[in-house]
Structures are given as C-alpha cells and as structure tokens.
Motif scaffolding. Structure first.
Motif: not given
Length: 285
Positions: A29-36, A11-14, A94-97, A58-69
């Motif tokens: 597997x790229x993690x996602x960076x989420x802004x408003x 995953x991209x966090x490695x 630290x992550x659900x990946x 703004x401090x964004x949040x991060x999340x796992x990619x969806x199952x589709x990806x």
C-alpha cells in the motif's frame, strides 16, 4: 476445510527492501507525498533524492492512500487466489494506515484480513514483515502466524539519528521527543518507538560522532545475549556514514545471521530530512 492461501500486505513506510518484497510477493500500500502542485506515490513516481533536492523550496506532507486504492489492492489479492491477508503496517501511533486497513478489511467479506500493528516504523517494521514471510514459508497457519508475530513485537527495535529535528517538528511527528532543546544545544537525539509505537528520545549525545557511538551501545544492549539476530542499517542521504556503520556493526556482532542495508522510503524522508541513520534490530531467539 479449504486450504488457507495467505497474502502478505505491507505499507510503503515499513521499508521492506525491494528484493525481499519481490521474492516473497508482498503487496504494497503506497503512502502519498503531497506538494502544493501535485501528489506523488511513495516509491513509485518519486525518489528520496528528488525530495531532498526540493526540501529548500517546500517540505511536502504525507498521507494515507484513499480507501479506493486499498480496496483495489484487496481486489487484486482476491483475483490472485488468496483467501487471507496479513497486513503489516507501521505503528498505529504514528499513522492511520493500520486503522484504515483494518476497517476496510472488515468490510471486504471474501478475504479474512488481519491488520498487524508493528508498533514500529521504517526498517523496524520491515523486519517484522520479513519475519512474517519466513514464518509463512515454514507453513504456519493464519492464526499461528498472528500469534507468533504478536508475541515477538517487542523483540524488534529501531534507533535513528537525525541531523536536525526540524522535519519531525514540521510534520507534527515529534511525539515525546523534546525538540527545542536539541536544536539549541546541538544535541543529537537518538529516537526510537516506545512500546505503544510512539517516538521518544532514547538518548542524547553532543555531536554526530558521539551520537553514533551511543547508537552502537544501544544496539549492543538490545542484542544482549541473543544469538539469533537480524540487523539493518537504513539511511537518508547519508550513504558514506551508513557504510561505515555497517562495517562497525558487522565486526562488533558476528552472531548476526542476516544484515540488511538500504535507503529509507521517500515518505519517511519527508519526516526526517537528510542525514538520517536508522538501525533495526530483530532478536529471533
């Protein structure tokens, strides 16, 4: 018996240096960076610099990619002729990946998948992916590869110095790191991952200079009598200090067989903020 063809998936966090993931054809597997107002894909359409420049707003949040990806990546691996997938992820603490890859892999019948938990993050996890590539080249079978990597998990350490704990706090990634104290007393904590792969404070020092000196002594301790060692310096918006530390470490530890240097991934920047210095140590003997 058909010959195993093993793909490496990270995953991209490695934070495997790009030239290495390219050379060893690692899938990511790229993690996602989420802004408003929009989402970005880690290391694909956003850089660490862009995140730093927007942190004030703004401090964004991060999340796992969806199952589709993730399934699409499995599809690609299968199309490329592989039979087995070794997925190397940042700590499940630290992550659900790791869990997502494991569950999706179990349902993806045509590939034999193993989700390997590095119990680490950033270059501390990346070193384990580099090790996997090295063992794969030596011709280890899928089972042998997993057994060897699992045996070596705790021989990989990461230490990082953050300029402020604000970002770890906001991202809810503070784990066992006491935050209030650090900011009040200008204490610079040195953070690592424990054996369960959760952040904790290894040491505290007053001020940056002392904190970096303390890091060197922690690295010395981790290296101990090992003669076969890889080291890495990773930074987040701290290039000059990172270069200086690389020189210090090269002088101090001539037995290091390989040295990696680079910037941390955008997804990790979100949780550490600017001024991060990270050190990865891998003992191979």
């Amino acid at each position: 018996m058909t010959k195993e063809k093993i793909a490496l998936l990270v995953d991209s966090g490695t934070d495997v240096p790009e030239e290495i993931s390219t050379a060893h054809h690692m899938y990511t597997i790229p993690l996602k960076i989420i802004y408003k107002d929009r989402e970005y894909t880690d290391k694909v359409d956003i850089t660490p610099e862009e995140i730093y420049s927007k942190l004030r707003q703004e401090i964004p949040s991060t999340s796992l990619p969806d199952g589709d990806t993730i399934n699409k990546i499995f599809d690609q691996i299968k199309a490329d002729g592989f039979t087995h997938v070794l997925a190397i992820t940042i700590s499940s603490g630290l992550s659900g990946t790791n869990n997502a890859v494991r569950l999706l892999g179990e349902h993806y019948d045509v590939l034999t998948t193993y989700a390997f938990d590095t119990k680490n993050i950033g270059i501390g996890a990346g070193l384990q992916a580099i090790r996997a590539a090295e063992l794969l080249q030596k011709g280890l079978s899928f089972e042998e590869l997993i057994t060897q990597l699992e045996k070596e998990v705790l021989q990989n350490k990461v230490y990082f110095n953050v300029a402020t704990l604000e970002y770890l706090q906001k991202g809810g990634r503070i784990g066992l790191v006491a935050s209030i104290l650090g900011n009040a007393l200008k204490l610079n904590p040195i953070i690592s991952c424990n054996d369960e792969g959760i952040y904790y404070t290894v040491a505290k020092a007053r001020g940056r200079k002392k904190s970096l000196e303390k890091s060197v002594s922690l690295i010395r301790e981790a290296i101990g009598n090992h003669q076969n060692v890889r080291l890495a310096v990773a930074h987040g918006d701290a290039l000059a200090e990172a270069k200086m530390m690389k020189e210090v470490l090269e002088k101090e530890f001539p037995q290091v067989k390989e040295f990696f240097f680079g910037q941390i991934s955008p997804a990790l920047v979100v949780h550490t903020g600017p001024g991060l210095l990270g050190f990865g140590i891998q003992a191979l003997d």
